[in-house]
Motif scaffolding. Sequence first.
Motif, PDB file in Angstrom:
ATOM      1  N   HIS A  29      22.388  -6.676 -35.411  1.00 59.39           N
ATOM      2  CA  HIS A  29      21.643  -5.602 -34.759  1.00 59.39           C
ATOM      3  C   HIS A  29      21.662  -5.760 -33.247  1.00 59.39           C
ATOM      4  O   HIS A  29      21.536  -6.871 -32.719  1.00 59.39           O
ATOM      5  CB  HIS A  29      20.188  -5.602 -35.248  1.00 59.39           C
ATOM      6  N   GLU A  30      21.762  -4.642 -32.554  1.00 62.47           N
ATOM      7  CA  GLU A  30      21.706  -4.673 -31.098  1.00 62.47           C
ATOM      8  C   GLU A  30      20.272  -4.760 -30.588  1.00 62.47           C
ATOM      9  O   GLU A  30      20.013  -5.375 -29.565  1.00 62.47           O
ATOM     10  CB  GLU A  30      22.380  -3.433 -30.521  1.00 62.47           C
ATOM     11  N   TYR A  31      19.354  -4.102 -31.297  1.00 54.88           N
ATOM     12  CA  TYR A  31      17.993  -3.983 -30.799  1.00 54.88           C
ATOM     13  C   TYR A  31      17.086  -5.026 -31.426  1.00 54.88           C
ATOM     14  O   TYR A  31      17.039  -5.175 -32.647  1.00 54.88           O
ATOM     15  CB  TYR A  31      17.420  -2.602 -31.129  1.00 54.88           C
ATOM     16  N   SER A  33      12.967  -6.917 -30.870  1.00 54.43           N
ATOM     17  CA  SER A  33      11.689  -6.753 -30.176  1.00 54.43           C
ATOM     18  C   SER A  33      10.669  -7.749 -30.700  1.00 54.43           C
ATOM     19  O   SER A  33      10.850  -8.329 -31.776  1.00 54.43           O
ATOM     20  CB  SER A  33      11.174  -5.314 -30.344  1.00 54.43           C
ATOM     21  N   TYR A  48      11.188  -5.958 -25.527  1.00 57.54           N
ATOM     22  CA  TYR A  48      12.280  -5.537 -26.379  1.00 57.54           C
ATOM     23  C   TYR A  48      13.610  -5.769 -25.668  1.00 57.54           C
ATOM     24  O   TYR A  48      13.651  -5.955 -24.445  1.00 57.54           O
ATOM     25  CB  TYR A  48      12.128  -4.085 -26.821  1.00 57.54           C
ATOM     26  N   SER A  49      14.660  -5.736 -26.469  1.00 52.96           N
ATOM     27  CA  SER A  49      16.004  -5.946 -25.919  1.00 52.96           C
ATOM     28  C   SER A  49      16.965  -4.967 -26.586  1.00 52.96           C
ATOM     29  O   SER A  49      16.981  -4.841 -27.807  1.00 52.96           O
ATOM     30  CB  SER A  49      16.474  -7.374 -26.183  1.00 52.96           C
ATOM     31  N   MET A  50      17.730  -4.284 -25.770  1.00 53.48           N
ATOM     32  CA  MET A  50      18.677  -3.312 -26.300  1.00 53.48           C
ATOM     33  C   MET A  50      20.067  -3.896 -26.470  1.00 53.48           C
ATOM     34  O   MET A  50      20.937  -3.245 -27.047  1.00 53.48           O
ATOM     35  CB  MET A  50      18.709  -2.075 -25.396  1.00 53.48           C
ATOM     36  N   ASN A  51      20.291  -5.084 -25.936  1.00 53.86           N
ATOM     37  CA  ASN A  51      21.580  -5.747 -26.109  1.00 53.86           C
ATOM     38  C   ASN A  51      21.516  -7.092 -25.392  1.00 53.86           C
ATOM     39  O   ASN A  51      20.521  -7.424 -24.736  1.00 53.86           O
ATOM     40  CB  ASN A  51      22.720  -4.890 -25.549  1.00 53.86           C
ATOM     41  N   SER A  93      14.115  -6.428 -35.688  1.00 55.44           N
ATOM     42  CA  SER A  93      15.419  -5.959 -35.219  1.00 55.44           C
ATOM     43  C   SER A  93      15.777  -4.658 -35.915  1.00 55.44           C
ATOM     44  O   SER A  93      15.234  -4.329 -36.974  1.00 55.44           O
ATOM     45  CB  SER A  93      16.512  -7.013 -35.469  1.00 55.44           C
ATOM     46  N   ALA A  97      17.778   3.269 -32.577  1.00 56.42           N
ATOM     47  CA  ALA A  97      16.429   3.663 -32.157  1.00 56.42           C
ATOM     48  C   ALA A  97      15.689   4.419 -33.251  1.00 56.42           C
ATOM     49  O   ALA A  97      14.470   4.375 -33.329  1.00 56.42           O
ATOM     50  CB  ALA A  97      16.510   4.502 -30.891  1.00 56.42           C
TER      51      ALA A  97
ATOM     52  N   PHE B  98      15.267   4.148 -26.985  1.00 56.45           N
ATOM     53  CA  PHE B  98      14.721   2.983 -27.676  1.00 56.45           C
ATOM     54  C   PHE B  98      13.309   3.283 -28.144  1.00 56.45           C
ATOM     55  O   PHE B  98      12.541   3.957 -27.493  1.00 56.45           O
ATOM     56  CB  PHE B  98      14.742   1.726 -26.835  1.00 56.45           C
TER      57      PHE B  98
END
Lengths: 112, 113
Positions: A29-31, A33, A48-51, A93, A97, B98
Amino acid sequence: EAQVTQNPRYLITVTGKKLTVTCSQNMNHEYMSWYRQDPGLGLRQIYYSMNVEVTDKGDVPEGYKVSRKEKRNFPLILESPSPNQTSLYFCASTSGANEKLFFGSGTQLSVL
Amino acid sequence: KNQVEQSPQSLIILEGKNCTLQCNYTVSPFSNLRWYKQDTGRGPVSLTIMTFSENTKSNGRYTATLDADTKQSSLHITASQLSDSASYICVVSAQTGFQKLVFGTGTRLLVSP
């Protein structure tokens, strides 16, 4: 088995002693949190982290740090824990979105 | 202010009976609404996700409905089982991009034998 793994499951520490809660996911997963859950309150997002190398603050980031050096790992760092950070913490994860979140089993943290 | 309110706070039902949990939200702009099941001391597990255009979605004995006009959702549990005892959390995504998720405080359900 697809999962989000958090460690430790329980942690008791004292005020000011730095600690790290690890989080790892095996779903590519890319996302990712972090959330905290307190009695009478809904889950609240910390970071959170988007990548990889992309992180941002959530609703309650004060007193916390994160890093995302690898796609699978997203550790939560408390550099100087205080009693008001006593809480149940969840890492999560997702692949997108609008996709479902996969949560870890939680870390119950007590700061004395 | 974006908010998600759930009712009742807690509920006790007999095994085999049906029940309905309610969720009202004031979240804008709306992206999607989710229901999660959380066993005590464990992480939440996704039950359903509904977008604006969906008004019902099922997952086994769980059926969620969404009325985007009145900003209300319900989760109906059919033929309850002891394993349904858990907290059920309604979550609304506040925007696309997001996830900016707004969590309700949950309904604690106890299924009694």
